[in-house]
Scaffold this active site. Sequence first.
Site, PDB file in Angstrom:
ATOM      1  N   ARG A  59      23.866  73.427  -0.194  1.00  0.00           N
ATOM      2  CA  ARG A  59      24.855  74.498  -0.315  1.00  0.00           C
ATOM      3  C   ARG A  59      25.773  74.340  -1.523  1.00  0.00           C
ATOM      4  NH1 ARG A  59      22.145  76.571   2.930  1.00  0.00           N
ATOM      5  NH2 ARG A  59      22.730  77.836   4.732  1.00  0.00           N
ATOM      6  N   GLU A  74      32.482  77.279   3.906  1.00  0.00           N
ATOM      7  CA  GLU A  74      31.316  77.576   3.077  1.00  0.00           C
ATOM      8  C   GLU A  74      31.549  78.711   2.076  1.00  0.00           C
ATOM      9  OE1 GLU A  74      27.694  78.323   1.429  1.00  0.00           O
ATOM     10  OE2 GLU A  74      28.532  79.807   2.777  1.00  0.00           O
ATOM     11  N   SER A 115      27.297  81.632   8.001  1.00  0.00           N
ATOM     12  CA  SER A 115      27.916  80.349   8.355  1.00  0.00           C
ATOM     13  C   SER A 115      29.266  80.251   7.658  1.00  0.00           C
ATOM     14  CB  SER A 115      27.044  79.183   7.897  1.00  0.00           C
ATOM     15  OG  SER A 115      25.790  79.225   8.517  1.00  0.00           O
TER      16      SER A 115
HETATM   17  N1  EPU Z   1      24.352  74.100  17.224  1.00  0.00           N
HETATM   18  C1  EPU Z   1      25.063  73.978  18.386  1.00  0.00           C
HETATM   19  N2  EPU Z   1      25.912  75.004  18.735  1.00  0.00           N
HETATM   20  C2  EPU Z   1      26.070  76.086  17.977  1.00  0.00           C
HETATM   21  C3  EPU Z   1      25.336  76.205  16.778  1.00  0.00           C
HETATM   22  C4  EPU Z   1      24.484  75.196  16.425  1.00  0.00           C
HETATM   23  O1  EPU Z   1      24.945  73.011  19.116  1.00  0.00           O
HETATM   24  O2  EPU Z   1      26.858  76.947  18.373  1.00  0.00           O
HETATM   25  C5  EPU Z   1      23.447  72.995  16.825  1.00  0.00           C
HETATM   26  C6  EPU Z   1      22.149  72.902  17.540  1.00  0.00           C
HETATM   27  O3  EPU Z   1      21.940  71.513  17.781  1.00  0.00           O
HETATM   28  C7  EPU Z   1      21.121  73.379  16.555  1.00  0.00           C
HETATM   29  C8  EPU Z   1      21.738  72.947  15.263  1.00  0.00           C
HETATM   30  O4  EPU Z   1      23.141  73.112  15.465  1.00  0.00           O
HETATM   31  O5  EPU Z   1      19.886  72.759  16.791  1.00  0.00           O
HETATM   32  C9  EPU Z   1      21.318  73.747  14.050  1.00  0.00           C
HETATM   33  O6  EPU Z   1      21.566  75.123  14.298  1.00  0.00           O
HETATM   34  P1  EPU Z   1      20.791  76.268  13.497  1.00  0.00           P
HETATM   35  O7  EPU Z   1      19.362  75.913  13.408  1.00  0.00           O
HETATM   36  O8  EPU Z   1      21.181  77.568  14.061  1.00  0.00           O
HETATM   37  O9  EPU Z   1      21.326  76.127  12.036  1.00  0.00           O
HETATM   38  P2  EPU Z   1      22.807  75.930  11.505  1.00  0.00           P
HETATM   39  O10 EPU Z   1      22.971  74.503  11.104  1.00  0.00           O
HETATM   40  O11 EPU Z   1      23.798  76.537  12.411  1.00  0.00           O
HETATM   41  C10 EPU Z   1      22.004  76.404   9.040  1.00  0.00           C
HETATM   42  C11 EPU Z   1      22.460  77.239   7.881  1.00  0.00           C
HETATM   43  C12 EPU Z   1      22.142  78.706   8.116  1.00  0.00           C
HETATM   44  C13 EPU Z   1      20.643  78.835   8.279  1.00  0.00           C
HETATM   45  C14 EPU Z   1      20.205  77.954   9.467  1.00  0.00           C
HETATM   46  C15 EPU Z   1      18.702  77.934   9.664  1.00  0.00           C
HETATM   47  C16 EPU Z   1      24.382  76.097   6.925  1.00  0.00           C
HETATM   48  C17 EPU Z   1      25.853  76.123   6.683  1.00  0.00           C
HETATM   49  N3  EPU Z   1      23.890  77.080   7.660  1.00  0.00           N
HETATM   50  O12 EPU Z   1      22.756  76.834  10.173  1.00  0.00           O
HETATM   51  O13 EPU Z   1      22.551  79.423   6.960  1.00  0.00           O
HETATM   52  O14 EPU Z   1      20.259  80.166   8.504  1.00  0.00           O
HETATM   53  O15 EPU Z   1      20.605  76.587   9.217  1.00  0.00           O
HETATM   54  O16 EPU Z   1      18.076  77.094   8.760  1.00  0.00           O
HETATM   55  O17 EPU Z   1      23.710  75.198   6.421  1.00  0.00           O
HETATM   56  C18 EPU Z   1      24.484  80.582   6.081  1.00  0.00           C
HETATM   57  O18 EPU Z   1      24.616  79.663   5.261  1.00  0.00           O
HETATM   58  O19 EPU Z   1      25.262  81.578   6.071  1.00  0.00           O
HETATM   59  C19 EPU Z   1      23.431  80.508   7.086  1.00  0.00           C
HETATM   60  C20 EPU Z   1      23.322  81.409   8.037  1.00  0.00           C
END
Ligand code: EPU
Length: 344
Positions: free
Chosen positions: A168, A338, A242
């Site tokens: 990022r 972010e 995010s």
């Molecule tokens: N999780 C929770 N609770 C929540 C949300 C997430 O426990 O409310 C945990 C879970 O363990 C889950 C893990 O977080 O397995 C990862 O969650 P997710 O796969 O939804 O991904 P994220 O880390 O929340 C990142 C990116 C997203 C991208 C997704 C998918 C960042 C800041 N965000 O989100 O990017 O779509 O991975 O790869 O790195 C963005 O940057 O705007 C964005 C949407």
Amino acid sequence: MYHMEIHTNIPLKNYVTMRIGGNARFMVDVRTPSEVAEICKRAKAQQLPIYVLGGGSNTLVRDEGYQGIVVRNRIPGFHVIAETASDTTIRIGAGELWDDTVKRAVDMNLTGIEALSAIPGTTGAAPVQNIGAYGQEISETLVAVEVYDEQTDTITTLSNEACQFSYRNSIFRDGQMGRYVILTVTLRLYKSAPQPPFYAAIQKYLDEKQITLYTPQVIRDAVISIRSEKLPDPTQHPNTGSFFKNAIIEQWQLTDLRKEYPDIPTYDMPDGTFKVPTGWLIEQTGLKGQILHGMKVHDKNALVLINESATNYADLAAARDEIIGAVRDKFRIQIAQEPLEMTQ
Ligand code: EPU
């Protein structure tokens, strides 16, 4: 001859997906590199700062607005510039919507950016935060970006390496912020099929649909479906995706945290650090689904803040700081915002 029209006192909240913020003193749309050059030279002469706005889906505006020139990048273009038996290189205008770029690449049956489907914003904004999702990052396919360099008043090309991509991040938001206006983005995409292993959520979708023939279109469909479940539509619920970056911590911090929180989820980073999902950290504080100062911690994904009823940046900042404080108090981890802020 066509002339750029410079507008004054424009409410920026209509141009950013969080729907908050004051006015831009000046705003202008640019459609060609020479218009970029012209506006940059004029800004320099009048000592006005410039902020390049794409789709406004990763930018926050403060209540005082912006006292310089907001430049909306509208540079078009999508051209194949090289092709081999295995790959196709495409140069895309910075003003093209990112998801249109993905769709066109997928329609050409090319792989490399299909997991980055349905990300709002423009193609020129994509390298700024090194967009990444579902196992792909733009840094993996980006060959170069063509930029207008405000320091030297020249158009130059920056290689992938020169962009200094990391999670990022890039020189465009860290180090050289404000120096370059991105004109075009060049990507090298592959003619081979998408290869497993896929991100867990994608594999689950494929299993449920019993899909075993992997095409860019199938992965695009999977990502669009998954994202629509977890991420609120900004046209219905103002948000910037995010709101926080995932946290990157050192081995000693993880060892320490594991004593108290044995089930803390982590992902290994190539440099020996660990990524901790900030969504999980926020959820553990009990804030998921709660509304703070008119800002809602999204109940399907705690990493996302939705503007329910906040009307100003001060409310947003108060909500953000409470969340950051709650995570710091519980986990001793400092989480970072972010989206970028328009400041002069
Ligand atoms: N999780 C929770 N609770 C929540 C949300 C997430 O426990 O409310 C945990 C879970 O363990 C889950 C893990 O977080 O397995 C990862 O969650 P997710 O796969 O939804 O991904 P994220 O880390 O929340 C990142 C990116 C997203 C991208 C997704 C998918 C960042 C800041 N965000 O989100 O990017 O779509 O991975 O790869 O790195 C963005 O940057 O705007 C964005 C949407």
